[in-house]
Design an enzyme around this catalytic site. Structure first.
Site, PDB file in Angstrom:
ATOM      1  N   GLU A 491      79.219-121.506   4.537  1.00  0.00           N
ATOM      2  CA  GLU A 491      78.368-120.379   4.900  1.00  0.00           C
ATOM      3  C   GLU A 491      79.096-119.497   5.910  1.00  0.00           C
ATOM      4  O   GLU A 491      79.611-120.015   6.908  1.00  0.00           O
ATOM      5  CB  GLU A 491      77.060-120.906   5.515  1.00  0.00           C
ATOM      6  CG  GLU A 491      76.242-121.727   4.533  1.00  0.00           C
ATOM      7  CD  GLU A 491      75.376-122.789   5.213  1.00  0.00           C
ATOM      8  OE1 GLU A 491      75.070-122.666   6.409  1.00  0.00           O
ATOM      9  OE2 GLU A 491      75.007-123.759   4.515  1.00  0.00           O
ATOM     10  N   GLU A 522      73.942-127.177   1.848  1.00  0.00           N
ATOM     11  CA  GLU A 522      74.968-128.101   2.353  1.00  0.00           C
ATOM     12  C   GLU A 522      75.362-129.183   1.340  1.00  0.00           C
ATOM     13  O   GLU A 522      76.543-129.538   1.233  1.00  0.00           O
ATOM     14  CB  GLU A 522      74.495-128.744   3.659  1.00  0.00           C
ATOM     15  CG  GLU A 522      74.552-127.820   4.880  1.00  0.00           C
ATOM     16  CD  GLU A 522      73.447-126.765   4.902  1.00  0.00           C
ATOM     17  OE1 GLU A 522      72.505-126.892   4.105  1.00  0.00           O
ATOM     18  OE2 GLU A 522      73.540-125.818   5.702  1.00  0.00           O
ATOM     19  N   GLN A 544      78.184-125.620   8.693  1.00  0.00           N
ATOM     20  CA  GLN A 544      78.214-124.684   9.824  1.00  0.00           C
ATOM     21  C   GLN A 544      78.023-125.351  11.192  1.00  0.00           C
ATOM     22  O   GLN A 544      78.725-125.037  12.138  1.00  0.00           O
ATOM     23  CB  GLN A 544      77.172-123.595   9.600  1.00  0.00           C
ATOM     24  CG  GLN A 544      77.466-122.349  10.372  1.00  0.00           C
ATOM     25  CD  GLN A 544      76.714-121.157   9.791  1.00  0.00           C
ATOM     26  OE1 GLN A 544      75.502-121.066   9.899  1.00  0.00           O
ATOM     27  NE2 GLN A 544      77.434-120.238   9.172  1.00  0.00           N
ATOM     28  N   ASP A 547      74.536-130.494  13.295  1.00  0.00           N
ATOM     29  CA  ASP A 547      73.144-130.901  13.032  1.00  0.00           C
ATOM     30  C   ASP A 547      72.785-130.778  11.557  1.00  0.00           C
ATOM     31  O   ASP A 547      71.925-131.497  11.061  1.00  0.00           O
ATOM     32  CB  ASP A 547      72.186-130.043  13.845  1.00  0.00           C
ATOM     33  CG  ASP A 547      72.539-130.086  15.315  1.00  0.00           C
ATOM     34  OD1 ASP A 547      71.815-130.671  16.096  1.00  0.00           O
ATOM     35  OD2 ASP A 547      73.606-129.540  15.678  1.00  0.00           O
ATOM     36  N   TYR A 548      73.428-129.871  10.853  1.00  0.00           N
ATOM     37  CA  TYR A 548      73.085-129.657   9.440  1.00  0.00           C
ATOM     38  C   TYR A 548      73.784-130.644   8.518  1.00  0.00           C
ATOM     39  O   TYR A 548      73.593-130.618   7.301  1.00  0.00           O
ATOM     40  CB  TYR A 548      73.377-128.210   9.021  1.00  0.00           C
ATOM     41  CG  TYR A 548      72.758-127.202   9.956  1.00  0.00           C
ATOM     42  CD1 TYR A 548      71.508-127.459  10.529  1.00  0.00           C
ATOM     43  CD2 TYR A 548      73.403-126.026  10.300  1.00  0.00           C
ATOM     44  CE1 TYR A 548      70.931-126.573  11.419  1.00  0.00           C
ATOM     45  CE2 TYR A 548      72.830-125.131  11.196  1.00  0.00           C
ATOM     46  CZ  TYR A 548      71.599-125.414  11.751  1.00  0.00           C
ATOM     47  OH  TYR A 548      71.031-124.534  12.635  1.00  0.00           O
ATOM     48  N   HIS A 589      70.168-127.809  17.397  1.00  0.00           N
ATOM     49  CA  HIS A 589      71.479-127.174  17.562  1.00  0.00           C
ATOM     50  C   HIS A 589      72.378-127.876  18.559  1.00  0.00           C
ATOM     51  O   HIS A 589      73.385-127.351  18.957  1.00  0.00           O
ATOM     52  CB  HIS A 589      71.310-125.704  17.965  1.00  0.00           C
ATOM     53  CG  HIS A 589      70.662-124.903  16.901  1.00  0.00           C
ATOM     54  ND1 HIS A 589      69.300-124.794  16.795  1.00  0.00           N
ATOM     55  CD2 HIS A 589      71.167-124.209  15.862  1.00  0.00           C
ATOM     56  CE1 HIS A 589      68.996-124.052  15.736  1.00  0.00           C
ATOM     57  NE2 HIS A 589      70.114-123.694  15.152  1.00  0.00           N
TER      58      HIS A 589
END
Ligand SMILES: Cc1ncc(C[n+]2csc(CCOP(=O)(O)OP(=O)(O)O)c2C)c(N)n1
Ligand SMILES: [Mg+2]
Length: 800
Positions: A491, A522, A544, A547-548, A589
């Site tokens: 991304e 993701e 990115q 956390d993701y 985040h």
């Protein structure tokens, strides 16, 4: 030619056509017989679990006519007929997998590690070099979790697009101008999974040569389509993805799974569109059945109505094919009946041979063990326990290594008083046998290791101080210029060059294929990476923020992390995952879910560079290996100043080695990533209190301190503090476990090892949120001081 729609690429005459149809019939009946006998074998206790391809034979045999060398399949546990038709799976292999035979010569898919029905082809030679994938039909290694074949399928298809659109040196083993199709298969119910829709959307956007077949038998175990899919039809639901004269999309074909000519027509059309025009195709194969039910656990009579069961009997694809052959005068019924009888015989014999081959080496060990016991029995005066063990071995109902070793190992403590050479031989035999067997179950978790070396960054006298992200950017620039297989995507990676500008300007320089933007998805970003890596490319997939990673942790765990292990090292996907993390702001985040990653991603390296020079050096090392890895760049370091090395792209950091950042003799403080900065600052404070801390950057959580240097530091300081911004019991617990189990530090410590981690909750937002949620300088100073106070209260009097 077009006999009843059969339209394969070579022109053939009617006799050849008849032969081909009869060969197809032979394959599908043999496949069916294997399923029937396989199910029985499980009921007889010779296999643990059986899941078979019955009821899905015909579409696979049709698909096979259009599957070419260089193509790849990413499918699921029903696809045995396709592999049998391609000569990749024979009935003996089929049964060997059911018995979990650990010898790759007999069970070439995984050496018994995967349950039957999970297939693959070898992509690597013994020495780890690539085989010529263009000379074989390729099957990426199946996994059990439903729809997990989907993300990787996107990458396998995308590789064709890459190979067609950019010139890549030494790519002959992987592609012929991108003409390869990625064939996906999935069950109707598994299309309910989010990953299915994510992958379909991604493939539609990317316009890649993927043919997605849905084997629709109207059930997912016991749950019918009306509870699985809107309108009970996946092709109807997906109709919005269909291409139009104005807009790109999918070709969608719906076809009955028992109708051979229609299937041939469907796949003929699908192949042309996908192979030549790179248009993705969905083939919804309906009206399929499950003659033997879902698997060896349970029977479908429990949940299917009599009407449905009757319908399934009448629409069994093998039966319908037979009827069609007869009514079209392609072959007479007697010949077909004979083929069926022959298939039963072949399957039966193969089962017997496979069982014998599986049992033989175990029986040899059984005899050896008995001989050892007999020798001890003859030498011992008190031999009751030995006699009992011999009798247990003589009366085994199932002969497996487990029984042999377990009986023998249970005997050992019972004969502790017996001392004789025969006992020494017995113990040695147990040890040797265990050592020989363990690798059959535990090897190849990681790819063949290439020892990484340290090529230090060099600095000229006038080297400038720049933001860390510039170092990353210039390093990626160098790598992209030197390695034409390298691709970076994620991304915001393309046009704007990454959210932290580590790829600034690189899309302009290297084009939209090599440095690209992706949708926010993701799991399929990782799938793109896995699939392209399986086809010889060197992808760097960006997630990115750390956390993701949760959005793709399942696919990383189930597919990438297990790939080398489950394939016995026969396939690798050297994917590098780039992400950034630690210490930003707020609940979603600034998490550092390291404990979760450490536990779920064994099989993938997990690297935590403290700054961008170290990160760049790690990328440079990884690109020399075949090992997948996650690199977590430290978020707050992009704008910290670092000196520009003069050997950009060339310097490397060794993987799995620590670095001592500050020497000291009083206590060893170890940490990684963003907390290192805090530890360094704290160590300056400690210095003022006359405490000289040694600060160690772990750098690499997996693999962990391969040279065991932390132990050397603890030998000197005899005290240990682990600082980690993960939750209590997460990363810090892992670090301590490594030190206790692998470096045996327990006896070196003068005091309790201390673990300083974050609070149990996710970190709160804002500066104060951070201060109260994660370890801070004061915490580190106080923790160390307290330890020193406990150790030497006179020198370090209590401060509270
Ligand atoms: C993520 C996940 N959930 C559940 C399962 C258990 N499971 C295995 S197969 C299956 C049904 C799949 O049905 P379908 O996709 O229609 O394929 P079929 O077996 O009918 O060919 C389920 C629920 C699984 N393997 N993975
Ligand atoms: Mg189904």
């Amino acid at each position: 030619m077009s006999q009843s729609g059969l339209n394969i690429s070579k022109k053939i005459n009617y006799n050849q056509y008849k032969k081909l149809v009869i060969q197809d019939f032979k394959t599908i009946v043999l496949s069916r017989e294997c399923s029937i006998i396989g199910r029985r074998e499980v009921f007889l206790g010779k296999g643990k679990f059986g899941i078979f391809g019955d009821g899905k034979e015909l579409p696979q045999i049709a698909m096979n006519h259009f599957f070419k060398n260089g193509d790849f399949r990413s499918g699921y546990y029903r696809d045995q007929t396709l592999l049998m038709a391609q000569g990749i799976l024979n009935p003996e292999n089929f049964f060997a997998a059911l018995y979990a035979h650990t010898d790759l010569d007999y069970e070439p898919m995984s050496g018994g590690r995967q349950m039957g029905g999970h297939f693959l082809t070898k992509s690597l030679n013994e020495d780890g070099t690539w085989r010529d994938l263009m000379k074989q039909k390729n099957h990426s290694s199946d996994v059990s979790p439903t729809a997990s074949q989907m993300p990787r399928l996107v990458g396998l298809a995308q590789a064709s697009k890459v190979y067609r659109n950019i010139k890549i040196s030494k790519s002959k083993k992987f592609s012929d101008n991108g003409n390869e199709i990625a064939w996906g298969t999935i069950g109707n119910a598994s299309t309910s999974e989010g990953m299915f829709f994510e992958a379909i959307n991604a493939a539609g956007v990317l316009q890649i040569p993927m043919i997605m077949s849905v084997w629709d038998d109207e059930y997912g175990i016991s749950v019918p389509n009306d509870l699985q899919t809107t309108k009970s039809s996946i092709s109807e639901v997906l109709s919005g993805f269909e291409k139009t004269s104005k807009k790109d999309g999918f070709e969608i074909i719906r076809v009955n799974g028992w109708d051979y000519p229609a299937l041939i027509r469907a796949y003929s059309k699908a192949e042309k569109i996908a192979r030549i025009d790179h248009i993705p195709v969905i083939v919804h194969v309906v009206e399929l059945t499950q003659p033997l039910g879902h698997s060896s656990s349970g029977s479908h009579e429990r949940y299917k109505s009599d009407k449905r069961l009757k319908w399934e009997n009448e629409h069994d694809c093998n039966l319908k094919f037979k009827d069609w052959i007869i009514s079209n005068n392609i072959c007479d019924i007697q010949t077909l009946n004979k083929i069926e009888l022959d298939a039963i015989e072949v399957a039966r014999k193969s089962k017997l041979t496979a069982w014998k081959n599986y049992q033989n080496p175990i029986k040899i060990e059984l005899e050896r063990m008995k001989t050892h016991l007999k020798n001890m029995y003859e030498a011992s005066s008190d031999s009751k326990q030995i006699k009992l063990a011999i009798s247990k071995l003589n009366n085994l109902s199932v002969i497996e290594y487990r029984e042999i070793l377990s009986i023998a190992r249970s005997l050992v403590p019972l004969i502790s008083g017996f001392n004789h050479q025969t006992k020494k031989d017995f113990i040695n035999y147990i040890k040797t046998l265990s050592q020989n067997l363990q690798p059959k179950f535990s090897s190849k978790l990681y790819s063949k290791e290439i020892k990484s070396e340290l090529i230090k960054p060099q600095y000229s006298n006038d080297s400038k101080l720049v933001d860390g992200r510039i170092i990353l950017r210039d390093n990626f620039d160098y790598l992209l210029s030197k390695n034409d297989k390298l691709l970076i995507f994620g991304e915001d990676c393309g046009k704007i060059g990454g959210v932290n500008q580590g790829l600034e300007g690189l899309q302009d320089k290297y084009g939209e294929i090599r440095v690209s933007d992706t949708g926010i998805r993701e799991a399929t970003i990782i799938g793109q990476g896995i699939g392209m890596a399986l086809r010889g490319l060197r992808p760097i997939a960006e997630i990115q923020y750390l956390d993701y990673m949760l959005y793709c942790i399942q696919i990383l765990s189930d597919d990438l992390a297990s790939l080398s292990y489950r394939t016995h090292g026969q396939q690798v996907a050297p994917l590098i995952i780039r992400t950034r993390g630690h210490r930003l702001e707020g609940i979603w985040h600034s998490g550092s879910p390291m404990g979760g990653m450490i536990n779920l991603l064994r099989g993938i390296y997990l690297l935590t560079p403290r700054n961008m020079t170290v990160a760049a050096g790690m990328y440079n090392s990884l690109l020399k290996m075949n090992q997948p890895a996650v690199v977590i760049e430290t978020l707050n370091a992009y704008r910290l100043k670092e000196r520009v090395p003069s050997n950009m792209g060339v310097f490397t950091y060794p993987i799995g080695e620590i670095e001592i950042l500050k020497q000291g003799g009083d206590i060893t403080i170890i940490s990684y990533g963003a907390t290192l900065q805090i530890v360094l600052e704290a160590s300056n404070e400690l210095q003022k209190l006359n405490i000289n801390a040694e600060v160690i950057d772990i750098q690499s959580l997996i693999p962990f301190d391969l040279s065991k240097q932390i132990k050397e530091s603890i030998k000197k300081t005899n005290k240990l503090l682990i600082v980690d911004e993960d939750m209590p019991g997460g990363g810090s617990a892992y670090i301590l476990q490594q030190l206790l189990d692998d470096q045996n530090i327990y006896n070196l410590l003068d005091s309790e090892p201390k673990l300083l981690s974050a609070k149990e909750h996710r970190p709160a937002y804002g500066t104060d949120g951070d201060y109260f949620s994660k370890p801070n300088i004061n915490d580190v100073v106080e923790e160390v001081y307290q330890l020193m106070n406990e150790f030497n209260p006179e020198k370090f009097p209590s401060i509270f």
